[in-house]
Design a protein around this motif. Sequence first.
Motif, short mmCIF file in Angstrom:
data_model
loop_
_atom_site.label_atom_id
_atom_site.label_comp_id
_atom_site.label_asym_id
_atom_site.label_seq_id
_atom_site.Cartn_x
_atom_site.Cartn_y
_atom_site.Cartn_z
N THR A 190 0.76 -1.30 0.07
CA THR A 190 0.08 -0.08 0.01
C THR A 190 0.92 1.21 -0.01
OG1 THR A 190 0.15 0.12 2.24
CG2 THR A 190 -1.60 -1.17 1.25
N ALA A 191 0.18 2.27 -0.22
CA ALA A 191 0.89 3.78 -0.37
C ALA A 191 1.64 3.95 1.13
CB ALA A 191 0.10 4.82 -0.78
N PRO A 192 0.78 3.79 2.21
CA PRO A 192 1.41 4.22 3.58
C PRO A 192 2.76 3.28 3.64
CG PRO A 192 -0.95 3.92 3.59
CD PRO A 192 -0.57 3.65 2.25
N MET A 193 2.57 1.94 3.15
CA MET A 193 3.57 1.09 3.73
C MET A 193 4.87 1.40 2.69
SD MET A 193 3.98 -1.63 5.50
CE MET A 193 5.05 -3.00 5.59
N LEU A 194 4.61 2.04 1.48
CA LEU A 194 5.86 2.14 0.75
C LEU A 194 6.23 3.61 1.08
CD1 LEU A 194 4.15 1.51 -2.67
CD2 LEU A 194 6.03 0.20 -1.66
N ALA A 195 5.54 4.56 1.77
CA ALA A 195 6.04 5.86 2.22
C ALA A 195 6.85 5.36 3.50
CB ALA A 195 4.82 6.69 2.53
N TRP A 196 6.31 4.61 4.18
CA TRP A 196 7.08 4.36 5.61
C TRP A 196 8.51 3.57 5.24
CZ3 TRP A 196 8.16 -1.23 7.17
CH2 TRP A 196 8.58 -1.18 8.31
N ARG A 197 8.46 2.86 4.08
CA ARG A 197 9.74 2.32 3.60
C ARG A 197 10.81 3.22 3.30
NH1 ARG A 197 11.37 2.43 -0.96
NH2 ARG A 197 13.36 1.04 -1.89
N SER A 198 9.98 4.33 2.16
CA SER A 198 11.07 5.40 2.07
C SER A 198 11.55 6.32 3.18
CB SER A 198 10.02 6.30 1.19
OG SER A 198 9.64 5.49 0.05
N GLU A 199 10.59 6.52 4.16
CA GLU A 199 11.14 7.26 5.34
C GLU A 199 12.28 6.56 5.96
OE1 GLU A 199 8.45 8.05 8.22
OE2 GLU A 199 6.83 8.73 6.68
N ARG A 200 12.21 5.17 6.02
CA ARG A 200 13.34 4.37 6.44
C ARG A 200 14.55 4.48 5.93
NH1 ARG A 200 11.91 1.10 10.73
NH2 ARG A 200 13.50 -0.49 10.24
N ARG A 201 14.26 4.43 4.50
CA ARG A 201 15.44 4.50 3.73
C ARG A 201 16.27 5.91 3.81
NH1 ARG A 201 15.51 2.41 -2.37
NH2 ARG A 201 15.88 0.64 -1.29
N ALA A 202 15.36 7.01 3.82
CA ALA A 202 16.09 8.20 4.16
C ALA A 202 16.76 8.30 5.28
CB ALA A 202 14.86 9.30 3.91
N SER A 203 15.88 7.89 6.35
CA SER A 203 16.48 7.96 7.80
C SER A 203 17.70 7.19 7.85
CB SER A 203 15.53 7.65 8.88
OG SER A 203 15.37 6.10 8.71
N SER A 204 17.75 5.92 7.16
CA SER A 204 18.99 5.19 7.04
C SER A 204 20.05 5.87 6.58
CB SER A 204 18.88 3.80 6.46
OG SER A 204 18.82 3.99 5.04
N ARG A 205 19.80 6.72 5.31
CA ARG A 205 20.84 7.46 4.70
C ARG A 205 21.59 8.70 5.93
NH1 ARG A 205 17.33 8.62 0.29
NH2 ARG A 205 17.57 6.87 -1.17
N THR A 206 20.38 9.40 6.55
CA THR A 206 20.82 10.28 7.62
C THR A 206 21.84 9.43 8.72
OG1 THR A 206 18.67 10.97 7.23
CG2 THR A 206 20.00 11.74 9.42
N CYS A 207 21.56 8.14 8.95
CA CYS A 207 22.28 7.41 10.01
C CYS A 207 23.59 7.15 9.33
CB CYS A 207 21.43 5.98 10.24
SG CYS A 207 20.06 6.42 11.01
N ARG A 208 23.68 7.10 8.14
CA ARG A 208 24.86 6.75 7.54
C ARG A 208 25.68 7.71 7.64
NH1 ARG A 208 22.69 4.12 2.13
NH2 ARG A 208 22.07 2.17 2.83
N CYS A 209 25.45 9.09 7.91
CA CYS A 209 26.23 10.30 8.15
C CYS A 209 26.86 10.11 9.56
CB CYS A 209 25.45 11.69 7.92
SG CYS A 209 24.98 11.53 6.23
N GLY A 210 26.34 9.05 10.43
CA GLY A 210 27.06 9.18 11.72
C GLY A 210 26.23 9.29 12.96
N THR A 211 24.84 9.28 12.78
CA THR A 211 23.85 9.27 13.94
C THR A 211 23.55 8.05 14.68
OG1 THR A 211 21.91 9.55 12.36
CG2 THR A 211 22.79 11.57 13.19
#
Length: 338
Positions: free
Chosen positions: A273-294
């Motif tokens: 579903t759209a919410p599920m895919l949006a959630w996944r995108s959020e996680r992907r984005a946050s994981s990119r942030t995480c790679r910056c060291g958080t």
Amino acid sequence: MMGQLPGGQQRLFYSFNLEDHVPAQHLLRSIDQCLDLSDLRAYLTDFYSPIGCPSIDPELMVRMLVVGYCYGIRSERRLCEEVHLNLAYRWFCRLGLEDEVPNHSTFSKNRHGRFRDSDLFRWLFNEVLRRCMAAGLVKGEGFAVDASIKADASRQRGAAGGEVDWRDPALSSRAVREYLEALDEEALAEALPKKISLTDPQSRWTAAPGGPAYFAYSTNYLIDTEHGVIMDVEATPAHRTAEVDSTKTMVERVEAQFDLTPERLIGDTAYGTAPMLAWRSERRASSRTCRCGTRPSARTTASPVTISTGIRRPMNTAAQPANRYEVNGAPSPRKDHG
DNA sequence: CCGGCCTCACTACTTTACTA
DNA sequence: TAGTAAAGTAGTGAGGCCGG
């Protein structure tokens, strides 16, 4: 030569060891080796009064419930009878030949009381899961999700949502009370579905493919695909939004408790579903942030979830790749469960 | 030692769902 | 619709602690 029973049931004393009468290959022997309830009493201490009549040992009750789950004994009365009569069950429950089996109502009372308040069964579940992980049975790379279970509510005992007067004393069962406690007045008006069970209002009227509709819950499972180990369970009303939400809850809970995030998440088409895919995108984005060291965990940060959907049948254990397609962030093609 | 109080398990009954 | 099976629960009594 035809033999005859000696008729020795009138003997007063017997030399008898329960241990000798449980076969070495018996299922309960295997489970007994893996089941460690040594911390159970400490965990439940705060939920028992320090005074008053001593309770039934909670370990005995949990062991009896394990017997019930393993052998499909759904009735607590029957479970008490079976444990009373079956030597292997007695052995597993640490009961001697002459020890009394608890009354069935004790189970009912504890389940709705301290076992629920203490979240005992989730604690127990996590303890078993930790042992599975320690034994190397969990890989944590791919998780599968699926759901559904019938409610213990008759199809006939339903009514249109807006027509029910919940103040009617005839409807004041425990299930109804819990339903009303969970909703305030405003939410009650908004939440009423078209058809509602008078026995168990929290269940949902569900259309089942190839059969009549029925009242149901979703028992949502999150399964590690390596060995089919169930990582988390979440019960929700049987509708898709709640199931998708529960998937997020389960993935995040496993991540918080065990520091495990799957690289792939597998479910049927309805999970795309759209919410599920949006959630996944959020996680992907946050994981990119995480790679910056958080975030410190290499496993959780390097693994944005890929959602795979399209499984035709509910899964018991591992995913079935032949019926699966991956959406990888693109909108999910509309298909009817594969 | 006894009575009061608290907790808990058990009994007996009611309610509910299912099936023939 | 009646019979059966199972769960839920109010009432009751037993066990244990504590104060007088």
